[in-house]
Design a protein around this motif. Structure first.
Motif, PDB file in Angstrom:
ATOM      1  N   GLU A  46      14.263 -18.665   8.681  1.00  0.00           N
ATOM      2  CA  GLU A  46      13.965 -19.532   7.830  1.00  0.00           C
ATOM      3  C   GLU A  46      15.167 -20.356   7.663  1.00  0.00           C
ATOM      4  N   ARG A  47      15.528 -19.578   7.707  1.00  0.00           N
ATOM      5  CA  ARG A  47      17.208 -19.813   6.956  1.00  0.00           C
ATOM      6  C   ARG A  47      17.229 -19.223   5.113  1.00  0.00           C
ATOM      7  N   GLU A  48      16.507 -18.451   4.600  1.00  0.00           N
ATOM      8  CA  GLU A  48      16.604 -18.240   3.378  1.00  0.00           C
ATOM      9  C   GLU A  48      18.371 -17.604   2.481  1.00  0.00           C
ATOM     10  N   LYS A  49      17.561 -17.718   1.347  1.00  0.00           N
ATOM     11  CA  LYS A  49      18.965 -17.355   0.584  1.00  0.00           C
ATOM     12  C   LYS A  49      19.141 -15.641   0.754  1.00  0.00           C
ATOM     13  N   ALA A  50      20.362 -15.317   1.553  1.00  0.00           N
ATOM     14  CA  ALA A  50      20.912 -14.114   2.261  1.00  0.00           C
ATOM     15  C   ALA A  50      21.266 -12.970   1.439  1.00  0.00           C
ATOM     16  N   ASN A  51      21.036 -12.316   1.410  1.00  0.00           N
ATOM     17  CA  ASN A  51      21.218 -11.534  -0.057  1.00  0.00           C
ATOM     18  C   ASN A  51      22.156 -10.829   0.045  1.00  0.00           C
ATOM     19  N   PHE A  52      22.765 -10.829   1.913  1.00  0.00           N
ATOM     20  CA  PHE A  52      24.050 -10.312   1.477  1.00  0.00           C
ATOM     21  C   PHE A  52      24.717 -10.499   2.355  1.00  0.00           C
ATOM     22  N   ILE A  53      26.035 -10.155   2.668  1.00  0.00           N
ATOM     23  CA  ILE A  53      26.630 -10.503   3.534  1.00  0.00           C
ATOM     24  C   ILE A  53      27.872 -10.179   4.982  1.00  0.00           C
ATOM     25  N   TYR A  54      27.524 -10.361   6.287  1.00  0.00           N
ATOM     26  CA  TYR A  54      27.789  -9.572   7.488  1.00  0.00           C
ATOM     27  C   TYR A  54      28.740  -9.770   7.603  1.00  0.00           C
ATOM     28  N   LEU A  55      29.035  -8.206   8.050  1.00  0.00           N
ATOM     29  CA  LEU A  55      30.597  -7.806   8.799  1.00  0.00           C
ATOM     30  C   LEU A  55      30.863  -7.641  10.462  1.00  0.00           C
ATOM     31  N   THR A  56      31.078  -7.262  10.913  1.00  0.00           N
ATOM     32  CA  THR A  56      31.968  -6.014  12.101  1.00  0.00           C
ATOM     33  C   THR A  56      32.790  -5.969  12.451  1.00  0.00           C
ATOM     34  N   ALA A  57      32.909  -4.044  13.265  1.00  0.00           N
ATOM     35  CA  ALA A  57      34.065  -4.506  13.691  1.00  0.00           C
ATOM     36  C   ALA A  57      34.887  -4.422  14.747  1.00  0.00           C
ATOM     37  N   THR A  58      33.850  -5.478  15.377  1.00  0.00           N
ATOM     38  CA  THR A  58      34.041  -5.260  17.032  1.00  0.00           C
ATOM     39  C   THR A  58      34.426  -7.153  17.820  1.00  0.00           C
ATOM     40  N   MET A  59      35.220  -7.494  18.050  1.00  0.00           N
ATOM     41  CA  MET A  59      35.479  -8.858  18.021  1.00  0.00           C
ATOM     42  C   MET A  59      35.004 -10.318  18.506  1.00  0.00           C
ATOM     43  N   ASP A  60      33.050  -8.922  19.964  1.00  0.00           N
ATOM     44  CA  ASP A  60      32.911  -9.784  20.426  1.00  0.00           C
ATOM     45  C   ASP A  60      31.833  -9.827  19.095  1.00  0.00           C
ATOM     46  N   ALA A  61      30.860  -8.904  18.814  1.00  0.00           N
ATOM     47  CA  ALA A  61      30.068  -9.584  17.570  1.00  0.00           C
ATOM     48  C   ALA A  61      29.898 -10.452  16.927  1.00  0.00           C
ATOM     49  N   ALA A  62      32.087 -10.766  16.393  1.00  0.00           N
ATOM     50  CA  ALA A  62      32.519 -11.555  15.157  1.00  0.00           C
ATOM     51  C   ALA A  62      32.229 -13.091  16.286  1.00  0.00           C
ATOM     52  N   ILE A  63      32.839 -13.172  17.400  1.00  0.00           N
ATOM     53  CA  ILE A  63      31.775 -14.250  18.440  1.00  0.00           C
ATOM     54  C   ILE A  63      31.102 -14.988  18.008  1.00  0.00           C
ATOM     55  N   TRP A  64      30.050 -13.886  18.332  1.00  0.00           N
ATOM     56  CA  TRP A  64      28.488 -14.509  18.303  1.00  0.00           C
ATOM     57  C   TRP A  64      28.636 -14.862  17.021  1.00  0.00           C
ATOM     58  N   GLY A  65      28.879 -14.365  15.956  1.00  0.00           N
ATOM     59  CA  GLY A  65      29.180 -14.594  14.725  1.00  0.00           C
ATOM     60  C   GLY A  65      29.130 -16.580  14.111  1.00  0.00           C
ATOM     61  N   ALA A  66      30.606 -16.390  14.607  1.00  0.00           N
ATOM     62  CA  ALA A  66      31.003 -18.043  15.031  1.00  0.00           C
ATOM     63  C   ALA A  66      30.392 -18.879  15.830  1.00  0.00           C
ATOM     64  N   GLU A  67      29.982 -18.837  16.552  1.00  0.00           N
ATOM     65  CA  GLU A  67      29.883 -19.493  17.993  1.00  0.00           C
ATOM     66  C   GLU A  67      27.189 -19.129  17.361  1.00  0.00           C
ATOM     67  N   LEU A  68      26.770 -19.178  16.658  1.00  0.00           N
ATOM     68  CA  LEU A  68      25.677 -18.701  16.191  1.00  0.00           C
ATOM     69  C   LEU A  68      25.841 -19.643  14.751  1.00  0.00           C
ATOM     70  N   ALA A  69      26.330 -19.720  14.045  1.00  0.00           N
ATOM     71  CA  ALA A  69      26.712 -19.605  12.392  1.00  0.00           C
ATOM     72  C   ALA A  69      26.050 -21.072  12.261  1.00  0.00           C
ATOM     73  N   VAL A  70      25.172 -21.206  11.630  1.00  0.00           N
ATOM     74  CA  VAL A  70      25.270 -22.749  11.541  1.00  0.00           C
ATOM     75  C   VAL A  70      26.134 -23.987  10.452  1.00  0.00           C
ATOM     76  N   GLY A  71      26.637 -25.347  11.064  1.00  0.00           N
ATOM     77  CA  GLY A  71      26.999 -26.354  10.074  1.00  0.00           C
ATOM     78  C   GLY A  71      27.815 -26.868  11.582  1.00  0.00           C
ATOM     79  N   GLU A  72      29.093 -27.691  10.641  1.00  0.00           N
ATOM     80  CA  GLU A  72      29.624 -28.942  11.587  1.00  0.00           C
ATOM     81  C   GLU A  72      30.939 -28.291  11.690  1.00  0.00           C
ATOM     82  N   GLY A  73      31.620 -28.393  12.670  1.00  0.00           N
ATOM     83  CA  GLY A  73      33.004 -27.837  12.901  1.00  0.00           C
ATOM     84  C   GLY A  73      33.181 -27.048  14.050  1.00  0.00           C
ATOM     85  N   PRO A  74      34.164 -26.245  14.126  1.00  0.00           N
ATOM     86  CA  PRO A  74      34.503 -25.270  15.360  1.00  0.00           C
ATOM     87  C   PRO A  74      33.831 -23.897  14.518  1.00  0.00           C
ATOM     88  N   GLY A  75      33.753 -23.299  15.223  1.00  0.00           N
ATOM     89  CA  GLY A  75      33.216 -20.858  15.154  1.00  0.00           C
ATOM     90  C   GLY A  75      34.938 -20.796  14.373  1.00  0.00           C
TER      91      GLY A  75
END
Length: 148
Positions: A46-75
């Motif tokens: 529901e896009r509620e206020k996030a109590n956390f910020i997320y990070l990963t130690a794998t490039m694949d998970a970071a790529i998913w974060g960039a590709e699935l992020a809401v917003g304009e512009g490139p990941g």
């Protein structure tokens, strides 16, 4: 500075701070030294206020974060340093997968941007489309990110 992922590292078995480097995928345009912090609307559910910020130690998970992020512009993917304690991300760990195979974490503290990773390649279009359909189905079923 271009960075590549260290996919050979594993988390320490004693529960101490995991090995980096760490990454954060987003569509936000940031610079080295910027601080990323929780408190913004989540990219999921529901896009509620996030109590956390997320990070990963794998490039694949970071790529998913960039590709699935809401917003304009490139990941974008940033190499980041946590400024405080981190914990396993329950959205991707024991509640859905045994252990933490995606090496995904969250924190209530800020992340410091070290640099941007520019030499990453996204998932094939059919894989991305399948993931977007999966995320839409989770939303339709009322399944939300764990935010506590």
């Amino acid at each position: 500075m271009n960075t590549t992922a260290d996919t050979s590292a594993t988390d320490p078995p004693d529960g101490s701070v995991p090995n980096g480097p760490f990454y954060h995928g987003t569509k936000a345009d940031r610079s080295a030294g910027d601080l990323l912090q929780p408190g913004y609307r989540s990219n999921f559910g529901e896009r509620e206020k996030a109590n956390f910020i997320y990070l990963t130690a794998t490039m694949d998970a970071a790529i998913w974060g960039a590709e699935l992020a809401v917003g304009e512009g490139p990941g974008r993917i940033y190499r980041v340093e946590p400024t405080g304690p981190i914990e396993d991300d329950p959205n991707l760990t024991d509640q859905k997968f045994p252990g933490n195979p995606t090496r995904s974490y969250r924190t209530r503290q800020t992340l410091r941007v070290v640099d941007e990773v520019r030499d990453w390649q996204g998932h094939p279009p059919e894989v991305l489309e399948a993931m977007l359909a999966h995320v839409a189905e989770l939303k339709r079923r009322g399944i939300h990110a764990i935010n506590d």
